[in-house]
Every structure is written in structure tokens, then in C-alpha cells.
Design a protein around this motif. Structure first.
Motif, mmCIF file in Angstrom:
data_model
loop_
_atom_site.group_PDB
_atom_site.id
_atom_site.type_symbol
_atom_site.label_atom_id
_atom_site.label_comp_id
_atom_site.label_asym_id
_atom_site.label_seq_id
_atom_site.Cartn_x
_atom_site.Cartn_y
_atom_site.Cartn_z
ATOM 1 N N PRO A 15 0.842 -1.201 0.000
ATOM 2 C CA PRO A 15 0.000 0.000 0.000
ATOM 3 C C PRO A 15 0.874 1.247 0.000
ATOM 4 C CG PRO A 15 -0.197 -1.191 2.095
ATOM 5 C CD PRO A 15 0.653 -2.018 1.203
ATOM 6 N N PHE A 16 0.402 2.292 -0.687
ATOM 7 C CA PHE A 16 1.128 3.554 -0.748
ATOM 8 C C PHE A 16 0.260 4.667 -0.182
ATOM 9 C CE2 PHE A 16 2.108 7.590 -2.937
ATOM 10 C CZ PHE A 16 3.385 7.777 -2.436
ATOM 11 N N ILE A 17 0.845 5.467 0.705
ATOM 12 C CA ILE A 17 0.166 6.609 1.304
ATOM 13 C C ILE A 17 0.851 7.881 0.817
ATOM 14 C CG2 ILE A 17 -0.382 7.800 3.472
ATOM 15 C CD1 ILE A 17 -0.035 4.982 4.834
ATOM 16 N N ASP A 18 0.086 8.771 0.214
ATOM 17 C CA ASP A 18 0.602 10.084 -0.161
ATOM 18 C C ASP A 18 0.237 11.034 0.975
ATOM 19 O OD1 ASP A 18 1.324 12.512 -1.207
ATOM 20 O OD2 ASP A 18 0.105 12.338 -3.025
ATOM 21 N N ALA A 19 1.220 11.405 1.783
ATOM 22 C CA ALA A 19 0.947 12.219 2.968
ATOM 23 C C ALA A 19 0.327 13.562 2.612
ATOM 24 C CB ALA A 19 2.230 12.420 3.778
ATOM 25 N N GLN A 52 -2.368 6.711 9.813
ATOM 26 C CA GLN A 52 -2.644 6.001 8.567
ATOM 27 C C GLN A 52 -1.634 4.875 8.338
ATOM 28 O OE1 GLN A 52 -5.485 6.731 6.886
ATOM 29 N NE2 GLN A 52 -5.065 4.849 5.771
ATOM 30 N N LEU A 53 -0.388 5.098 8.733
ATOM 31 C CA LEU A 53 0.604 4.024 8.664
ATOM 32 C C LEU A 53 0.179 2.843 9.532
ATOM 33 C CD1 LEU A 53 3.890 6.138 8.907
ATOM 34 C CD2 LEU A 53 3.059 4.926 6.879
ATOM 35 N N ASP A 54 -0.291 3.148 10.743
ATOM 36 C CA ASP A 54 -0.766 2.093 11.645
ATOM 37 C C ASP A 54 -1.943 1.334 11.037
ATOM 38 O OD1 ASP A 54 1.123 2.758 13.577
ATOM 39 O OD2 ASP A 54 -0.261 4.029 14.706
ATOM 40 N N ILE A 55 -2.880 2.067 10.444
ATOM 41 C CA ILE A 55 -4.063 1.446 9.843
ATOM 42 C C ILE A 55 -3.651 0.508 8.715
ATOM 43 C CG2 ILE A 55 -6.095 1.938 8.397
ATOM 44 C CD1 ILE A 55 -6.425 4.522 10.157
ATOM 45 N N VAL A 101 4.686 -1.124 3.975
ATOM 46 C CA VAL A 101 3.819 0.017 3.708
ATOM 47 C C VAL A 101 4.767 1.128 3.262
ATOM 48 C CG1 VAL A 101 2.243 1.744 4.668
ATOM 49 C CG2 VAL A 101 2.089 -0.638 5.431
ATOM 50 N N VAL A 102 4.433 1.803 2.171
ATOM 51 C CA VAL A 102 5.281 2.874 1.653
ATOM 52 C C VAL A 102 4.511 4.184 1.747
ATOM 53 C CG1 VAL A 102 6.597 3.724 -0.332
ATOM 54 C CG2 VAL A 102 6.421 1.249 0.087
ATOM 55 N N CYS A 103 5.215 5.228 2.126
ATOM 56 C CA CYS A 103 4.592 6.538 2.292
ATOM 57 C C CYS A 103 5.498 7.609 1.697
ATOM 58 C CB CYS A 103 4.388 6.809 3.785
ATOM 59 S SG CYS A 103 3.731 8.444 4.184
#
Length: 196
Positions: A40-44, A77-80, A98-100
Motif C-alpha cells: 500500500p502507498f500513502i501520499d501524505a 494512517q501508517l498504523d491502519i 507500507v510505503v509513504c
């Protein structure tokens, strides 16, 4: 230097692709996530509250007071995402990531992203690695001048660069990649440095 396995008991490696605006965090991070088992990728940037977006769009630099609540949202969100991986993957036959993409400009910000804030410290930390994309001032200015459809005012580049505390790879779980190379080269270098 490659980041070795951490001693964290948390079974998910969080990779935070960091740097100032225009360094390529979203592009590099999303491609790195694909390379790391379709993580999963999160765009902060997408987690900024509207008031932060408005300030940056109008050329007003964010303060620590603006950034801390946003960074807490990123950490949550990283934790989720890590929890989702752990509950859906069952037994782990391959490494979990997990990548952010997040600016993470100061060491204190990186500590919060790694350990969580004092008000919700769980006692467990992610196996977190930072990938700093190093890009020259001239190249950053060139990229920002040509970027469309982003809220960040290019006039804020110098403010971000003065706020930036480059990661100390001797003291932090961090690697530095040359952001002047092609996207493919940067992704490959980051992958080789952070994979478990």
C-alpha cells in the motif's frame, strides 16, 4: 549503505520516501510500493487538512503547529495500513511493507513517524526506514515551475530547504538516493537499499 533488518518486533517494514516538494516523493514512492510486493502507498499530502493546503497555496509556510497534527494523521494512517496487512496476510510468506511519501523535513518529525506521539505511543514501533531523495536546488526549482495541479506554491521551496534536516544515516535508519538520476534508477536504488 543498505539498511539491515531492524530489531523491531513489528513485522511490517514502513518505508517513508522523504524530501522537499518537487523531489519526486509521490512518483518514486508509488513505484517503489509496486516493486515491494504491491505494498500500500500513502501520499501524505492527501492527509493535509484544508487549512494547511490553503496556506501553502497562498505561499504561506507551515509552522510546527500546522505540521504536528498532520504528521499524527500520517502516523495513524501508517498504523491502519500495517494493521490491515497483518490481518489479511495471515502467515507471512513474503515481507510486508507500507510505503509513504512524506516530506519528513525534521528529525523530530521522523521520530514521530517512527515511534508515534507521546499521547498514543503503543510500546511497539514500526520497522521504519527513510529514503531521502537528494535533488539540487536548481533542479527542484525547475520541476516546481513546471508542475501543474498541485497546491504547493513554488515560492516556498527555499523555506522548505531551510527547514530540512538531512537524515544522519549514522544515527537514523535512513538511506540517501540521488534524485538527479532517472525515475527508474532512483526506484531501483531505493529498492535495493530498503528491501528485507
Amino acid at each position: 549503505m543498505r539498511v539491515e533488518n531492524s530489531t523491531s518486533i513489528y513485522p511490517v517494514r514502513v518505508v517513508i520516501v522523504m524530501g522537499v516538494s518537487g523531489s519526486g516523493k509521490t512518483t518514486i514512492g508509488s513505484l517503489l510500493a509496486q516493486a515491494l510486493n504491491n505494498a500500500p502507498f500513502i501520499d501524505a499530502d492527501s492527509l493535509h487538512p484544508p487549512q494547511n493546503v490553503q496556506k501553502m497555496a497562498h505561499g504561506i509556510a507551515l509552522t510546527d503547529g500546522d505540521r504536528w497534527p498532520w504528521l499524527m494523521r500520517v502516523r495513524s494512517q501508517l498504523d491502519i495500513e500495517a494493521t490491515k496487512l497483518l490481518t489479511t496476510q495471515g502467515t507471512h510468506t513474503q515481507p510486508l511493507y507500507v510505503v509513504c511519501g512524506c516530506s519528513a523535513l525534521k528529525r523530530s518529525y521522523r521520530e514521530l513517524l517512527t515511534r508515534g506521539g507521546a499521547d498514543h505511543f503503543s510500546g511497539q514501533t514500526h520497522d521504519t526506514v527513510f529514503v531521502y531523495i537528494d535533488v539540487s536546488h536548481e533542479e527542484l526549482a525547475w520541476r516546481l515551475a513546471r508542475r501543474k495541479d498541485h497546491f504547493f506554491d513554488p515560492a516556498l521551496l527555499d523555506t522548505q530547504l531551510s527547514t530540512l534536516e538531512r537524515p544522519d544515516t549514522a544515527r537514523e535508519a535512513a538511506v540517501v538516493v540521488n534524485g538527479m538520476h532517472t525515475v527508474e534508477q532512483v526506484v531501483k536504488e531505493a529498492y535495493e537499499l530498503v528491501r528485507v
